[in-house]
Design a protein around this motif. Structure first.
Motif, short mmCIF file in Angstrom:
data_model
loop_
_atom_site.label_atom_id
_atom_site.label_comp_id
_atom_site.label_asym_id
_atom_site.label_seq_id
_atom_site.Cartn_x
_atom_site.Cartn_y
_atom_site.Cartn_z
N GLY A 37 -8.25 -4.00 4.35
CA GLY A 37 -7.07 -4.50 3.67
C GLY A 37 -6.05 -3.43 3.33
N VAL A 38 -4.83 -3.89 3.12
CA VAL A 38 -3.72 -3.04 2.70
C VAL A 38 -3.12 -3.68 1.45
N LEU A 39 -2.92 -2.88 0.43
CA LEU A 39 -2.27 -3.34 -0.79
C LEU A 39 -0.96 -2.59 -0.94
N GLU A 40 0.14 -3.33 -0.97
CA GLU A 40 1.45 -2.73 -1.17
C GLU A 40 1.99 -3.17 -2.52
N ARG A 49 4.08 2.07 -3.71
CA ARG A 49 2.70 2.54 -3.51
C ARG A 49 2.06 1.70 -2.41
N ARG A 50 1.16 2.35 -1.69
CA ARG A 50 0.38 1.63 -0.69
C ARG A 50 -1.04 2.18 -0.72
N PHE A 51 -2.00 1.26 -0.75
CA PHE A 51 -3.40 1.62 -0.64
C PHE A 51 -3.90 1.02 0.67
N ILE A 52 -4.60 1.81 1.47
CA ILE A 52 -5.14 1.33 2.74
C ILE A 52 -6.66 1.43 2.71
N VAL A 77 -7.66 3.99 -0.16
CA VAL A 77 -7.06 5.30 0.06
C VAL A 77 -5.58 5.20 -0.31
N LEU A 78 -5.13 6.07 -1.22
CA LEU A 78 -3.72 6.10 -1.61
C LEU A 78 -2.93 6.72 -0.46
N ASP A 79 -2.10 5.92 0.17
CA ASP A 79 -1.27 6.36 1.30
C ASP A 79 -0.01 7.00 0.73
N PHE A 107 -2.95 -7.69 2.34
CA PHE A 107 -3.12 -8.27 3.66
C PHE A 107 -4.09 -7.44 4.48
N GLU A 108 -4.59 -8.03 5.56
CA GLU A 108 -5.48 -7.31 6.46
C GLU A 108 -4.65 -6.37 7.33
N ALA A 109 -5.14 -5.14 7.50
CA ALA A 109 -4.40 -4.15 8.29
C ALA A 109 -4.19 -4.65 9.72
N PRO A 110 -2.97 -4.51 10.23
CA PRO A 110 -2.69 -5.01 11.57
C PRO A 110 -3.27 -4.16 12.69
#
Length: 111
Positions: A37-40, A49-52, A77-79, A107-110
């Motif tokens: 997942g990706v959290l924006e 901020r974005r966490f991957i 992971v803090l991007d 969302f799920e990472a593309p």
């Protein structure tokens, strides 16, 4: 042949469940298998901020009373440079996001 019969019986049981039960089963399988997942997090219309590589977002509940708390938490992971790639300097961290004031998208990472 036994596996086929077992699969058919399992599908029949799942289809007999309510939509809510099917969603719970799906979430438990997803929690078990994990997601990429990706959290924006946004401030207005700007990504701040974005966490991957987030496995899941969890809703906080009280330890003693079981009441749902107004925030979600997880690990990712803090991007820092917002490039969707884990760099050697970027580490996995714990995060919390408020239900009240934070605009976020999970969302799920593309890739």
């Amino acid at each position: 042949m036994k596996k086929l019969v077992l699969c058919l019986v399992s599908l029949g049981l799942i289809s007999a469940c309510s939509q809510e039960q099917q969603n719970k089963i799906s979430r438990s399988l997803q929690n078990w298998t994990g997601t990429n997942g990706v959290l924006e997090i946004y401030a207005g219309d700007k990504l701040v901020r974005r966490f991957i590589q987030v496995d899941k977002l969890s809703t906080a509940t009280g330890t003693e009373d079981g009441v749902i708390r107004p925030y979600r938490y997880g690990y990712g992971v803090l991007d820092e440079n917002l490039n969707m790639v884990v760099e050697s300097t970027e580490k996995k961290v714990y995060f919390e996001i408020s239900d009240y004031s934070t605009a976020y998208v999970f969302f799920e990472a593309p890739r």
